[in-house]
Scaffold this motif. Sequence first.
Motif, PDB file in Angstrom:
ATOM      1  N   ARG A  84       0.820  -1.209   0.000  1.00 39.03           N
ATOM      2  CA  ARG A  84       0.000   0.000   0.000  1.00 39.03           C
ATOM      3  C   ARG A  84       0.859   1.265   0.000  1.00 39.03           C
ATOM      4  N   SER A 130      -1.170   3.286   6.755  1.00 40.06           N
ATOM      5  CA  SER A 130      -1.298   4.218   5.633  1.00 40.06           C
ATOM      6  C   SER A 130      -2.210   5.394   5.945  1.00 40.06           C
ATOM      7  N   TYR A 224      -8.030   2.877  -2.501  1.00 45.40           N
ATOM      8  CA  TYR A 224      -8.661   1.592  -2.178  1.00 45.40           C
ATOM      9  C   TYR A 224      -9.550   1.121  -3.328  1.00 45.40           C
ATOM     10  N   TYR A 227      -7.460  -0.131  -6.219  1.00 46.99           N
ATOM     11  CA  TYR A 227      -6.766  -1.403  -5.995  1.00 46.99           C
ATOM     12  C   TYR A 227      -7.626  -2.586  -6.459  1.00 46.99           C
TER      13      TYR A 227
END
Length: 287
Positions: A84, A130, A224, A227
Amino acid sequence: FKSKSVESLMINRKMANHMIRTEKIFTLLVVTGATLFCGATSFERHASCFAPTTRKGIKSGGTVRLAASVSDEPVVLYGSQGSRSPLVNWGAYELGLPLRMAEDLQNNPHPFAQIPCLVDDGGKTIVFESGAILSYLQRKAEEKDDAGQAAAGRNAGISSWISWANASLDPICFLEIDGKVYDTGLKKPNRRVDALNRILGGQQYLLGDGEDNFSLADVAVGAYLLYVPQFFPDVDLSRWPDVVRYMKDCASRDAYAKAFGPNVQQSLLSRLDAMEGGEKKKLFGMF
């Protein structure tokens, strides 16, 4: 027996007082923006709860560089492309903060030897997770901003969305068993993503319309979401057209390509274009 009871009561009171003092110190650390950032709360309200504010900056390509001056000393990021970590790079590039990658992961100061992990102030400041790192970068970039209450309100909105991304969106995007991702929850209808789609149907970014309202909130949520088609290429998100549009806007940014690589960017844009029906439009355009 009475003596032991009194002694035990005194010990329990001392422990309670110690816990209260510890809690107060921890709260002070979080409120004042000290090194340690932790905790997450779900953001379930409409984005209009945080009124968009204008941020003065210098536009460069797809990046908004804050006008407020920041230290030229780069923060050091322990990470890799396969983790990440790139979302942290993305956030730093958007803010115009100098960042360099650590050369030796063996020196990673993360307490559990995980990545990403950020080091600042010559090693005096260590931030991990993160979401916590993004919050730290936001504060670092705007620590000399004189916008007052407007900046405080903006930062509250950004922090809320970062927390929501980590606490609520992550488990929707990535279904896990024993810590291992086996699928994505975006293959099925989801009420929270429905709500996000409605919010983005009325504005370009999470804090409002226009380049000045792109923020680290979008870096957290956008990363997110983006991804998912990377890890699950066959996923179809077309039931949320405004989310797909939003993902394209985020992935199209120069700083995203710099952080994740131009090949990843182009591959994502192609898939998202297909979800919008772009491939069909191109096909019919040939005749």
